[in-house]
Write an enzyme that holds these catalytic residues in place. Structure first.
Site, PDB file in Angstrom:
ATOM      1  N   GLN A  76      41.001  33.744  41.852  1.00 53.34           N
ATOM      2  CA  GLN A  76      41.243  34.622  43.001  1.00 53.34           C
ATOM      3  C   GLN A  76      40.076  34.526  43.985  1.00 53.34           C
ATOM      4  OE1 GLN A  76      43.879  36.523  43.855  1.00 53.34           O
ATOM      5  NE2 GLN A  76      42.819  37.132  45.711  1.00 53.34           N
ATOM      6  N   GLY A  93      35.481  41.455  46.192  1.00 52.76           N
ATOM      7  CA  GLY A  93      35.251  40.367  45.243  1.00 52.76           C
ATOM      8  C   GLY A  93      33.808  40.252  44.808  1.00 52.76           C
ATOM      9  N   GLU A  94      33.058  41.373  44.883  1.00 55.61           N
ATOM     10  CA  GLU A  94      31.633  41.307  44.525  1.00 55.61           C
ATOM     11  C   GLU A  94      31.434  40.916  43.065  1.00 55.61           C
ATOM     12  OE1 GLU A  94      27.546  43.994  44.668  1.00 55.61           O
ATOM     13  OE2 GLU A  94      29.305  44.604  45.814  1.00 55.61           O
ATOM     14  N   ARG A  95      32.322  41.406  42.186  1.00 57.98           N
ATOM     15  CA  ARG A  95      32.199  41.064  40.761  1.00 57.98           C
ATOM     16  C   ARG A  95      32.380  39.562  40.561  1.00 57.98           C
ATOM     17  NH1 ARG A  95      35.977  40.940  36.512  1.00 57.98           N
ATOM     18  NH2 ARG A  95      35.058  41.311  34.453  1.00 57.98           N
ATOM     19  N   GLU A 127      41.353  47.433  47.586  1.00 55.65           N
ATOM     20  CA  GLU A 127      41.337  46.340  46.612  1.00 55.65           C
ATOM     21  C   GLU A 127      40.891  46.835  45.246  1.00 55.65           C
ATOM     22  OE1 GLU A 127      39.407  42.117  45.490  1.00 55.65           O
ATOM     23  OE2 GLU A 127      38.368  44.016  45.648  1.00 55.65           O
ATOM     24  N   ARG A 131      42.995  47.161  41.589  1.00 57.20           N
ATOM     25  CA  ARG A 131      42.519  46.555  40.353  1.00 57.20           C
ATOM     26  C   ARG A 131      42.060  47.599  39.336  1.00 57.20           C
ATOM     27  NH1 ARG A 131      41.440  41.136  40.967  1.00 57.20           N
ATOM     28  NH2 ARG A 131      41.738  40.355  43.078  1.00 57.20           N
TER      29      ARG A 131
END
Length: 296
Positions: A76, A93-95, A127, A131
């Site tokens: 992703q 999407g930092e992780r 986001e 999730r």
């Protein structure tokens, strides 16, 4: 649950998937290699998102994701916002980005957007909500930040995030709980159900006392709610007793004053304690006698 996620998805799409905001195509072949027309951006060009609502990342989970990325790559892409100085600000999407750095990657696939400041936190929130990666305290802080920084009411937040207004209000109310309880919520030591019950207790000492019982006696949410209801009932009962005592005291004062002035007085008072004392008289002599008595 599925219905809510679809609603959130529509909201996110409206923000990101338009010709005005999605500018990924402009960077095809310019930044790095391409995979399925999604550009790869050098990690060095990506700066942190100041509106990231998530502030805690489990190191073991990150390590596991890093190993998966080493073996399979990033499935992703992250999402970034184009800045004026040829940098890209991470939106979501930092992780994945952190795990990519741990895995030794030099570049990551990214959707490139061009969005306004007031959308950055909203997109990151949506986001993460989709999730289910935010704990209740991170959600509470995110909702409050959106509300304060962009001057949004809870109703407006509800529409923007496709979340029930009462739900948003309850999350923000968590921020009024004592710090010790907030830490426990964040660490998942007590549930959101426990927290909602504690919110309805006005006194901080009582909140902490119930909280300690939840931890030490493993109280269920239902038992916690029962304790809170009993405390609320006792508080209301005490308030009524005090009110009746005040009324009784006024009646005695009224009777004593009537005897002293030798006339039947009337006291009118509202719920806030404001009012008037009406002292009737029939003659000028009665009036003078009342004034003399009051002067004494």
């Amino acid at each position: 649950m599925n219905t809510k996620k679809r609603a959130l998805g529509r909201g996110l799409g409206a923000l990101l998937q338009t010709s005005e905001t999605d500018i990924s195509a402009e960077y095809e072949g310019k930044l790095h290699s391409l995979v399925n027309t999604i550009p790869f951006i050098s990690i060095d060009l990506i700066i942190a998102n100041p509106y990231q609502p998530r502030n805690g990342f489990d190191e073991n989970s990150l390590s596991e994701l890093a190993e998966s990325i080493k073996e399979h790559g990033i499935i992703q892409p992250v999402t970034v916002n184009k800045l004026d100085d040829e940098k890209f600000q991470l939106i979501s999407g930092e992780r994945r980005l952190r795990a990519s750095i741990m895995a030794g990657l030099k570049a990551v696939p990214a959707y490139i957007k061009n969005v306004e400041k007031d959308s950055l936190l909203q997109i990151a929130l949506v986001e993460n909500i989709q999730r289910e990666e935010l704990n209740p305290m991170e959600l509470a802080l995110g909702f409050q930040r959106l509300s304060e920084e962009f001057n949004l009411t809870h109703d407006e937040l509800s529409k923007k995030l496709s979340k029930n207004r009462t739900t948003i209000t309850n999350y923000i109310r968590l921020l009024k709980l004592p710090a010790e309880i907030q830490v426990a919520i964040k660490a998942n030591k007590i549930s959101m159900g426990h927290a909602r019950a504690l919110i309805n207790v006005d006194d901080e000492k009582t909140q902490l006392a119930i909280f300690n019982d939840i931890i030490n006696k493993y109280l269920s949410v239902r038992k916690t709610e029962e304790i809170v209801r009993n405390i609320s009932a006792k508080t209301k009962s005490s308030a009524k007793t005090i009110k009746f005592s005040i009324v009784d005291e006024y009646i005695k004062m009224k009777e004593n004053l009537s005897k002293r002035l030798n006339t039947k007085i009337e006291i009118k008072m509202n719920k806030k304690g404001k009012g008037n004392i009406i002292i009737p008289f029939n003659t000028k002599q009665d009036f003078e006698n009342i004034i003399k008595t009051l002067g004494k």
